[in-house]
Every structure is written in C-alpha cells, then in structure tokens.
Motif scaffolding. Structure first.
Motif, PDB file in Angstrom:
ATOM      1  N   PHE A 185      37.768   9.701 -12.044  1.00 29.05           N
ATOM      2  CA  PHE A 185      36.533   9.593 -12.109  1.00 29.05           C
ATOM      3  C   PHE A 185      36.031   7.948 -11.885  1.00 29.05           C
ATOM      4  O   PHE A 185      37.169   7.066 -12.392  1.00 29.05           O
ATOM      5  N   VAL A 186      35.412   7.512 -10.698  1.00 29.92           N
ATOM      6  CA  VAL A 186      35.147   6.091 -10.500  1.00 29.92           C
ATOM      7  C   VAL A 186      33.578   5.937 -11.181  1.00 29.92           C
ATOM      8  O   VAL A 186      33.427   4.942 -11.614  1.00 29.92           O
ATOM      9  N   GLY A 187      32.664   6.831 -10.659  1.00 24.57           N
ATOM     10  CA  GLY A 187      31.257   6.585 -10.916  1.00 24.57           C
ATOM     11  C   GLY A 187      30.396   7.535 -10.470  1.00 24.57           C
ATOM     12  O   GLY A 187      30.849   8.372  -9.641  1.00 24.57           O
ATOM     13  N   ALA A 188      29.371   7.532 -11.155  1.00 25.79           N
ATOM     14  CA  ALA A 188      28.295   8.847 -10.560  1.00 25.79           C
ATOM     15  C   ALA A 188      26.732   8.265 -10.798  1.00 25.79           C
ATOM     16  O   ALA A 188      26.740   7.261 -11.586  1.00 25.79           O
ATOM     17  N   ILE A 189      25.978   8.957 -10.003  1.00 31.07           N
ATOM     18  CA  ILE A 189      24.787   8.681 -10.183  1.00 31.07           C
ATOM     19  C   ILE A 189      23.763   9.953 -10.146  1.00 31.07           C
ATOM     20  O   ILE A 189      24.148  10.858  -9.442  1.00 31.07           O
ATOM     21  N   SER A 190      22.799   9.877 -10.854  1.00 32.90           N
ATOM     22  CA  SER A 190      22.075  10.917 -11.058  1.00 32.90           C
ATOM     23  C   SER A 190      20.903  11.531 -10.028  1.00 32.90           C
ATOM     24  O   SER A 190      21.076  10.602  -8.888  1.00 32.90           O
ATOM     25  N   ARG A 191      20.507  12.587  -9.850  1.00 35.48           N
ATOM     26  CA  ARG A 191      19.545  13.022  -8.830  1.00 35.48           C
ATOM     27  C   ARG A 191      18.351  12.025  -8.476  1.00 35.48           C
ATOM     28  O   ARG A 191      17.969  11.771  -7.468  1.00 35.48           O
ATOM     29  N   SER A 192      18.061  11.450  -9.510  1.00 33.98           N
ATOM     30  CA  SER A 192      16.790  10.550  -9.700  1.00 33.98           C
ATOM     31  C   SER A 192      17.262   9.140  -8.901  1.00 33.98           C
ATOM     32  O   SER A 192      16.470   8.497  -8.426  1.00 33.98           O
ATOM     33  N   ASP A 208      35.544   2.505 -16.878  1.00 33.56           N
ATOM     34  CA  ASP A 208      35.673   1.059 -17.512  1.00 33.56           C
ATOM     35  C   ASP A 208      36.891   0.203 -16.410  1.00 33.56           C
ATOM     36  O   ASP A 208      36.404  -0.829 -16.191  1.00 33.56           O
ATOM     37  N   SER A 209      37.443   0.857 -15.531  1.00 39.78           N
ATOM     38  CA  SER A 209      38.367   0.056 -14.719  1.00 39.78           C
ATOM     39  C   SER A 209      37.424  -0.524 -13.377  1.00 39.78           C
ATOM     40  O   SER A 209      38.041  -1.429 -12.705  1.00 39.78           O
ATOM     41  N   VAL A 210      36.241  -0.077 -13.230  1.00 44.22           N
ATOM     42  CA  VAL A 210      35.513  -0.392 -12.157  1.00 44.22           C
ATOM     43  C   VAL A 210      34.283  -1.221 -12.602  1.00 44.22           C
ATOM     44  O   VAL A 210      33.389  -1.811 -11.616  1.00 44.22           O
ATOM     45  N   LYS A 211      34.211  -0.997 -13.835  1.00 40.03           N
ATOM     46  CA  LYS A 211      32.658  -1.445 -14.390  1.00 40.03           C
ATOM     47  C   LYS A 211      32.488  -3.135 -13.915  1.00 40.03           C
ATOM     48  O   LYS A 211      33.415  -3.685 -14.117  1.00 40.03           O
ATOM     49  N   GLY A 212      31.159  -3.455 -13.568  1.00 37.52           N
ATOM     50  CA  GLY A 212      31.056  -4.706 -13.104  1.00 37.52           C
ATOM     51  C   GLY A 212      31.580  -5.092 -11.681  1.00 37.52           C
ATOM     52  O   GLY A 212      31.322  -6.112 -11.119  1.00 37.52           O
ATOM     53  N   ARG A 213      32.377  -4.601 -11.097  1.00 36.62           N
ATOM     54  CA  ARG A 213      32.815  -4.708  -9.694  1.00 36.62           C
ATOM     55  C   ARG A 213      32.175  -3.723  -8.854  1.00 36.62           C
ATOM     56  O   ARG A 213      31.949  -4.099  -7.447  1.00 36.62           O
ATOM     57  N   GLN A 249      29.464   0.582  -3.531  1.00 38.43           N
ATOM     58  CA  GLN A 249      29.961  -0.983  -3.061  1.00 38.43           C
ATOM     59  C   GLN A 249      31.047  -1.405  -3.969  1.00 38.43           C
ATOM     60  O   GLN A 249      30.886  -1.216  -5.255  1.00 38.43           O
ATOM     61  N   MET A 250      31.982  -1.727  -3.167  1.00 40.03           N
ATOM     62  CA  MET A 250      33.117  -2.193  -4.073  1.00 40.03           C
ATOM     63  C   MET A 250      33.355  -3.656  -3.753  1.00 40.03           C
ATOM     64  O   MET A 250      33.650  -4.003  -2.828  1.00 40.03           O
ATOM     65  N   ASN A 251      33.373  -4.317  -4.900  1.00 34.25           N
ATOM     66  CA  ASN A 251      33.522  -5.844  -4.863  1.00 34.25           C
ATOM     67  C   ASN A 251      34.804  -6.395  -5.615  1.00 34.25           C
ATOM     68  O   ASN A 251      35.166  -5.645  -6.609  1.00 34.25           O
ATOM     69  N   SER A 252      35.232  -7.431  -5.302  1.00 40.63           N
ATOM     70  CA  SER A 252      36.334  -8.032  -6.098  1.00 40.63           C
ATOM     71  C   SER A 252      37.441  -6.998  -6.265  1.00 40.63           C
ATOM     72  O   SER A 252      38.028  -6.712  -7.280  1.00 40.63           O
TER      73      SER A 252
END
Length: 127
Positions: free
Chosen positions: A47-54, A62-67, A82-85
């Motif tokens: 898992f990298v991340g997710a976004i709700s329907r709204s 945790d490995s990507v948080k903030g980046r 969007q992937m930074n750093s």
C-alpha cells in the motif's frame, strides 16, 4: 466495471519528482475510493496511499508520508500521485486501484478491498 489506465511513470534521479495519473472510465468516478499500490521486484505488493470518494480524506504509508501526495479530480475522472524527494527504494511498478464499497469519507489500506486495478506504471529512481 471500472477501467483504469495509469500514465506518467519513468526514470528519475534520486531527489527528483514524478507525477502519476490514473484515468478511470466505466462508472461514476465519485462512487469509488482510489488507492495506489506498488510492487518492487521480488517483493509483495504494498500500500502506498489512498483517497476517499469525496477527496477529503487521504492516508499514506509511513514510507512515503511527507513525500507523496494523492489528489483526485472527479470532473476529469482522474486520480494523481505526486511523488517528490524520490529515493531508489521507491523503484517499483505502481498501480492504481478502485474501491466501490467505501463510504464517502473512508479509505482502505488492504489490497483485497479494491475490485479494479490498472495495468501498472514503472517508476525507476536512480542513485
């Protein structure tokens, strides 16, 4: 049914940025929560991340948080990563996925909760 097509992968140097897009079709886009996962060679899909329907709720590993930042444009039926750093350990095939069962403001981390998957986009980060 939901069809998902990722784009925007490629090769980037460590510290650089990339933005992945995932275009959806086949179902009202706001009816599905969206997730991003990745799989590196010889490793399990994670898992990298997710976004709700709204679009109002996001959650990140945790490995990507903030980046990394996930956003969505329901008018364009598209979700973005969007992937930074970027780091060499971010090298993987990245998949977007759609979850048709989450509530308006909820997200899921488990891959089993996602019914529809894109074909994947390769991201390679060189050191």
């Amino acid at each position: 049914q939901v069809q998902l097509v990722e784009s925007g992968g490629g090769l980037v140097q460590a510290g650089g940025s990339l933005r992945l897009s995932c275009a959806a079709s086949g179902r009202t886009f706001s009816s599905v929560a969206m997730g991003w996962f990745r799989q590196a060679p010889g490793k399990e899909r994670e898992f990298v991340g997710a976004i709700s329907r709204s679009g109002g709720t996001t959650y990140y590993a945790d490995s990507v948080k903030g980046r990394f930042t996930i956003s969505r444009d329901n008018a364009k039926n598209t979700v973005y990563l969007q992937m930074n750093s970027l780091k060499p350990e971010d090298t993987a095939v990245y998949y977007c996925a759609a979850d048709p069962r989450s509530a308006w403001v909820s997200v899921r981390m488990a891959a089993a909760g996602y019914d529809y998957w894109g074909q994947g986009a390769q991201v390679t980060v060189s050191s």
